[in-house]
Design a protein around this motif. Structure first.
Motif, PDB file in Angstrom:
ATOM      1  N   LYS A  61       0.838  -1.197   0.000  1.00 58.55           N
ATOM      2  CA  LYS A  61       0.000   0.000   0.000  1.00 58.55           C
ATOM      3  C   LYS A  61       0.878   1.254   0.000  1.00 58.55           C
ATOM      4  CE  LYS A  61      -2.637   1.948   3.325  1.00 58.55           C
ATOM      5  NZ  LYS A  61      -3.306   1.877   4.590  1.00 58.55           N
ATOM      6  N   ASP A  62       1.931   1.263   0.816  1.00 57.34           N
ATOM      7  CA  ASP A  62       2.871   2.383   0.824  1.00 57.34           C
ATOM      8  C   ASP A  62       3.544   2.521  -0.539  1.00 57.34           C
ATOM      9  OD1 ASP A  62       2.443   3.144   3.496  1.00 57.34           O
ATOM     10  OD2 ASP A  62       3.988   1.771   4.230  1.00 57.34           O
ATOM     11  N   GLN A  63       3.981   1.407  -1.102  1.00 56.57           N
ATOM     12  CA  GLN A  63       4.647   1.437  -2.408  1.00 56.57           C
ATOM     13  C   GLN A  63       3.726   2.030  -3.479  1.00 56.57           C
ATOM     14  OE1 GLN A  63       5.981  -2.517  -3.401  1.00 56.57           O
ATOM     15  NE2 GLN A  63       7.412  -2.600  -1.686  1.00 56.57           N
ATOM     16  N   LEU A  74       7.377  14.894  -4.537  1.00 58.65           N
ATOM     17  CA  LEU A  74       6.402  14.356  -3.591  1.00 58.65           C
ATOM     18  C   LEU A  74       6.753  12.906  -3.241  1.00 58.65           C
ATOM     19  CD1 LEU A  74       3.857  14.599  -1.899  1.00 58.65           C
ATOM     20  CD2 LEU A  74       2.515  14.081  -3.956  1.00 58.65           C
ATOM     21  N   ALA A  75       7.164  12.122  -4.227  1.00 57.54           N
ATOM     22  CA  ALA A  75       7.578  10.735  -3.962  1.00 57.54           C
ATOM     23  C   ALA A  75       8.757  10.715  -2.989  1.00 57.54           C
ATOM     24  CB  ALA A  75       7.953  10.037  -5.270  1.00 57.54           C
ATOM     25  N   ALA A  76       9.698  11.643  -3.162  1.00 61.55           N
ATOM     26  CA  ALA A  76      10.858  11.711  -2.270  1.00 61.55           C
ATOM     27  C   ALA A  76      10.427  12.068  -0.850  1.00 61.55           C
ATOM     28  CB  ALA A  76      11.869  12.734  -2.795  1.00 61.55           C
ATOM     29  N   ARG A  77       9.516  13.027  -0.729  1.00 63.31           N
ATOM     30  CA  ARG A  77       9.018  13.396   0.607  1.00 63.31           C
ATOM     31  C   ARG A  77       8.312  12.213   1.270  1.00 63.31           C
ATOM     32  NH1 ARG A  77       6.404  18.298  -1.479  1.00 63.31           N
ATOM     33  NH2 ARG A  77       8.087  19.765  -1.728  1.00 63.31           N
ATOM     34  N   MET A  78       7.506  11.509   0.487  1.00 62.70           N
ATOM     35  CA  MET A  78       6.785  10.354   1.025  1.00 62.70           C
ATOM     36  C   MET A  78       7.769   9.264   1.454  1.00 62.70           C
ATOM     37  SD  MET A  78       3.669  10.318  -1.746  1.00 62.70           S
ATOM     38  CE  MET A  78       2.700   8.980  -1.048  1.00 62.70           C
ATOM     39  N   GLY A  79       8.824   9.095   0.689  1.00 61.44           N
ATOM     40  CA  GLY A  79       9.827   8.083   1.011  1.00 61.44           C
ATOM     41  C   GLY A  79      10.638   8.415   2.249  1.00 61.44           C
ATOM     42  N   ARG A  80      10.681   9.681   2.599  1.00 57.93           N
ATOM     43  CA  ARG A  80      11.422  10.102   3.799  1.00 57.93           C
ATOM     44  C   ARG A  80      10.537  10.177   5.029  1.00 57.93           C
ATOM     45  NH1 ARG A  80      13.620  14.028  -0.229  1.00 57.93           N
ATOM     46  NH2 ARG A  80      15.536  13.052  -0.964  1.00 57.93           N
ATOM     47  N   ASP A  81       9.262   9.916   4.853  1.00 64.35           N
ATOM     48  CA  ASP A  81       8.293   9.985   5.951  1.00 64.35           C
ATOM     49  C   ASP A  81       8.462   8.762   6.857  1.00 64.35           C
ATOM     50  OD1 ASP A  81       6.103  10.039   7.634  1.00 64.35           O
ATOM     51  OD2 ASP A  81       4.606  10.051   6.028  1.00 64.35           O
ATOM     52  N   ARG A  82       8.930   8.997   8.054  1.00 64.71           N
ATOM     53  CA  ARG A  82       9.192   7.874   8.960  1.00 64.71           C
ATOM     54  C   ARG A  82       7.960   7.426   9.741  1.00 64.71           C
ATOM     55  NH1 ARG A  82      11.571   6.831   5.656  1.00 64.71           N
ATOM     56  NH2 ARG A  82      13.789   7.022   5.289  1.00 64.71           N
ATOM     57  N   LYS A  83       6.789   7.952   9.357  1.00 70.61           N
ATOM     58  CA  LYS A  83       5.546   7.379   9.894  1.00 70.61           C
ATOM     59  C   LYS A  83       5.273   6.053   9.179  1.00 70.61           C
ATOM     60  CE  LYS A  83       3.582  11.813  11.124  1.00 70.61           C
ATOM     61  NZ  LYS A  83       3.629  12.976  10.237  1.00 70.61           N
ATOM     62  N   ARG A  84       5.873   5.902   8.030  1.00 70.93           N
ATOM     63  CA  ARG A  84       5.809   4.634   7.298  1.00 70.93           C
ATOM     64  C   ARG A  84       6.922   3.745   7.838  1.00 70.93           C
ATOM     65  NH1 ARG A  84       2.964   5.672   2.356  1.00 70.93           N
ATOM     66  NH2 ARG A  84       2.774   7.906   1.995  1.00 70.93           N
ATOM     67  N   THR A  85       6.693   2.450   7.829  1.00 67.32           N
ATOM     68  CA  THR A  85       7.687   1.525   8.374  1.00 67.32           C
ATOM     69  C   THR A  85       8.708   1.154   7.302  1.00 67.32           C
ATOM     70  OG1 THR A  85       6.012   0.645   9.868  1.00 67.32           O
ATOM     71  CG2 THR A  85       8.007  -0.670   9.577  1.00 67.32           C
ATOM     72  N   LEU A  86       9.941   1.587   7.541  1.00 64.83           N
ATOM     73  CA  LEU A  86      11.056   1.290   6.640  1.00 64.83           C
ATOM     74  C   LEU A  86      11.368  -0.209   6.685  1.00 64.83           C
ATOM     75  CD1 LEU A  86      12.999   3.148   4.990  1.00 64.83           C
ATOM     76  CD2 LEU A  86      14.566   3.004   6.922  1.00 64.83           C
TER      77      LEU A  86
END
Length: 167
Positions: A61-63, A74-86
């Motif tokens: 879903k994150d992907q 925007l994709a870069a900002r979303m990828g740096r969002d640590r609310k998502r589980t790396l």
């Protein structure tokens, strides 16, 4: 101007490192933000940045949300969002993910392949103060991993050209 002078000037230019960063600059096509879609698996990604940022996460879903982002920024900002589980293996996987994205980009777009091959043996540098891992840190002390991977991809493309074609 004589042809030998033009050749000498071209050789001097090829000895100079190629620096890029912004998509609007010379060699801006090398940027992950450049608008060249890539197909990996059964999905099309608007840019290599979209793919790279999305692959930081295991959750499909994150992907998919990152794949559908309206811009590479925007994709870069979303990828740096640590609310998502790396994903747990990201640090060890990120270089191979970037290599996969670059191979897709430079094999799926003939004009990019020609541009990269046309750089001869020049060193390629992502020149930016914003990043000292993927870029040179602005002062040359960064790792320049993106530039180094582009040189690796260039070598791979050359190897592929030298292989005999099976008919």
């Amino acid at each position: 101007m004589s042809s030998s002078k033009l050749l000498a000037d071209a050789e001097i230019k090829m000895d100079q490192p190629i620096k890029f960063y912004s998509t609007g600059d010379e060699y801006g096509e090398f940027s992950n933000f450049a608008a060249y879609p890539i197909r990996i698996g059964n999905r099309i990604w608007p840019t290599s940045e979209h793919y790279f940022q999305a692959m930081k996460f295991k959750d499909k879903k994150d992907q998919e949300q990152i794949r559908k982002a309206n811009s590479p920024m925007l994709a870069a900002r979303m990828g740096r969002d640590r609310k998502r589980t790396l994903r747990k293996d990201w640090e060890s996987a990120k270089v191979n993910v970037m290599r996969e994205a670059l191979l897709a980009k430079f094999t799926q777009h003939e004009e990019l392949r020609e541009l990269l091959l046309g750089t001869g043996d020049a060193k390629i540098i992502e020149h930016t103060t914003n990043d000292d891992y993927w870029g040179d840190g602005g002062d040359g002390r960064g790792k320049n991993m993106l530039g180094r991977l582009l040189v690796d991809v260039r070598s791979t493309l050359r190897e592929d050209l030298s292989k005999p074609k099976l008919e």
